[in-house]
Design a protein around this motif. Sequence first.
Motif, mmCIF file in Angstrom:
data_model
loop_
_atom_site.group_PDB
_atom_site.id
_atom_site.type_symbol
_atom_site.label_atom_id
_atom_site.label_comp_id
_atom_site.label_asym_id
_atom_site.label_seq_id
_atom_site.Cartn_x
_atom_site.Cartn_y
_atom_site.Cartn_z
ATOM 1 N N LEU A 1 -15.446 -13.416 21.365
ATOM 2 C CA LEU A 1 -15.590 -11.842 20.439
ATOM 3 C C LEU A 1 -13.737 -11.160 21.488
ATOM 4 O O LEU A 1 -14.216 -11.902 22.595
ATOM 5 C CB LEU A 1 -16.245 -11.156 19.693
ATOM 6 N N THR A 2 -13.160 -10.702 21.258
ATOM 7 C CA THR A 2 -11.822 -10.091 22.445
ATOM 8 C C THR A 2 -11.611 -8.694 22.117
ATOM 9 O O THR A 2 -11.055 -8.537 21.048
ATOM 10 C CB THR A 2 -10.569 -11.026 22.912
ATOM 11 N N ASP A 3 -12.547 -7.585 22.969
ATOM 12 C CA ASP A 3 -11.998 -5.903 22.960
ATOM 13 C C ASP A 3 -10.711 -6.058 23.226
ATOM 14 O O ASP A 3 -10.014 -6.326 24.236
ATOM 15 C CB ASP A 3 -12.787 -5.417 23.874
ATOM 16 N N GLN B 1 -12.247 -21.037 14.488
ATOM 17 C CA GLN B 1 -11.676 -22.325 14.023
ATOM 18 C C GLN B 1 -9.917 -21.840 13.525
ATOM 19 O O GLN B 1 -9.647 -22.411 13.108
ATOM 20 C CB GLN B 1 -12.838 -22.554 12.140
ATOM 21 N N GLY B 2 -9.379 -21.489 15.318
ATOM 22 C CA GLY B 2 -8.016 -21.472 15.112
ATOM 23 C C GLY B 2 -7.627 -20.878 14.344
ATOM 24 O O GLY B 2 -6.174 -20.392 14.090
ATOM 25 N N GLN B 3 -8.556 -20.049 14.169
ATOM 26 C CA GLN B 3 -8.368 -18.236 12.878
ATOM 27 C C GLN B 3 -8.121 -16.894 13.724
ATOM 28 O O GLN B 3 -9.418 -17.475 14.259
ATOM 29 C CB GLN B 3 -8.406 -18.021 11.287
ATOM 30 N N GLN B 4 -7.311 -15.880 13.958
ATOM 31 C CA GLN B 4 -7.393 -14.615 14.680
ATOM 32 C C GLN B 4 -7.778 -14.120 13.484
ATOM 33 O O GLN B 4 -7.106 -13.533 11.996
ATOM 34 C CB GLN B 4 -6.126 -14.739 15.323
ATOM 35 N N THR B 5 -8.866 -12.807 13.505
ATOM 36 C CA THR B 5 -8.964 -12.133 12.956
ATOM 37 C C THR B 5 -9.001 -10.824 13.598
ATOM 38 O O THR B 5 -9.359 -10.901 14.466
ATOM 39 C CB THR B 5 -10.351 -12.134 11.739
ATOM 40 N N TYR B 6 -7.816 -10.164 13.028
ATOM 41 C CA TYR B 6 -8.609 -8.134 13.401
ATOM 42 C C TYR B 6 -9.703 -6.979 13.194
ATOM 43 O O TYR B 6 -9.489 -7.693 12.037
ATOM 44 C CB TYR B 6 -7.172 -7.667 14.098
ATOM 45 N N GLN B 7 -10.465 -6.484 13.596
ATOM 46 C CA GLN B 7 -11.008 -5.583 13.396
ATOM 47 C C GLN B 7 -10.802 -4.210 13.829
ATOM 48 O O GLN B 7 -10.739 -4.124 14.629
ATOM 49 C CB GLN B 7 -12.883 -6.076 13.067
ATOM 50 N N VAL B 8 -10.869 -3.114 13.068
ATOM 51 C CA VAL B 8 -9.551 -1.879 13.325
ATOM 52 C C VAL B 8 -10.936 -0.806 12.607
ATOM 53 O O VAL B 8 -11.230 -0.873 11.926
ATOM 54 C CB VAL B 8 -9.168 -1.903 12.981
ATOM 55 N N VAL B 9 -11.583 -0.632 13.469
ATOM 56 C CA VAL B 9 -12.769 0.293 13.142
ATOM 57 C C VAL B 9 -12.049 1.545 14.363
ATOM 58 O O VAL B 9 -11.479 1.937 14.924
ATOM 59 C CB VAL B 9 -14.032 0.638 14.283
ATOM 60 N N GLY B 10 -11.782 3.151 12.777
ATOM 61 C CA GLY B 10 -11.532 4.525 13.035
ATOM 62 C C GLY B 10 -11.786 4.964 12.178
ATOM 63 O O GLY B 10 -10.924 4.457 11.343
ATOM 64 N N GLU B 11 -10.811 6.477 12.751
ATOM 65 C CA GLU B 11 -10.162 7.202 11.098
ATOM 66 C C GLU B 11 -8.383 7.610 11.162
ATOM 67 O O GLU B 11 -8.289 7.601 11.788
ATOM 68 C CB GLU B 11 -11.480 8.624 11.630
ATOM 69 N N PRO B 12 -7.987 6.939 9.832
ATOM 70 C CA PRO B 12 -6.372 6.318 10.190
ATOM 71 C C PRO B 12 -6.077 8.231 9.588
ATOM 72 O O PRO B 12 -6.688 8.856 9.030
ATOM 73 C CB PRO B 12 -5.596 5.411 9.687
ATOM 74 N N ASP B 13 -5.017 8.333 10.590
ATOM 75 C CA ASP B 13 -4.322 9.276 9.420
ATOM 76 C C ASP B 13 -3.142 8.959 8.331
ATOM 77 O O ASP B 13 -2.264 7.955 8.341
ATOM 78 C CB ASP B 13 -3.014 10.279 10.388
ATOM 79 N N GLU B 14 -3.023 9.160 7.574
ATOM 80 C CA GLU B 14 -2.620 8.861 6.401
ATOM 81 C C GLU B 14 -1.202 9.548 5.779
ATOM 82 O O GLU B 14 -1.723 10.812 6.061
ATOM 83 C CB GLU B 14 -2.949 8.429 4.795
#
Length: 133
Positions: free
Chosen positions: A24-26, A54-67
């Motif tokens: 995991l990388t911030d 396993q060779g895959q990168q997954t990104y997790q975004v936490v926050g409240e978006p403006d639409e």
Amino acid sequence: MFGGGGGMNPRKMKQMMNQMGIDLTDIDAEEVIIRTEDTEYVFHDADVQRMDAQGQQTYQVVGEPDERPRGDGETIETDDDDGDADADAGGSEIADQDVEIVAQRAGVSESEAREALEETGDLAAAVQRLESE
């Protein structure tokens, strides 16, 4: 798999993930934009983590978006000294910042990046087109 994980301390969880080959990388992101056909979701100061497993990168975004709705020919303008974001681009509506991003990501000149952006109208599509050439 982790037995609920609710009571597990973060250090122990990190050890277990390392043993399974998960890293995991911030990421210190200033802004994250997710574009769909009709809407843009803009996260300002979001918490972003990249998980390598396993060779895959997954990104997790936490926050409240403006639409905001997407329109045809929508551009991102930058502040120029003279207040005219399009003057240096010969009347083009492509922001210099977008050209720089595409050029850097695809490893091409700014003129090639600008041409790809004009043809595709989208940063990701422009990079993908340039990388496939």
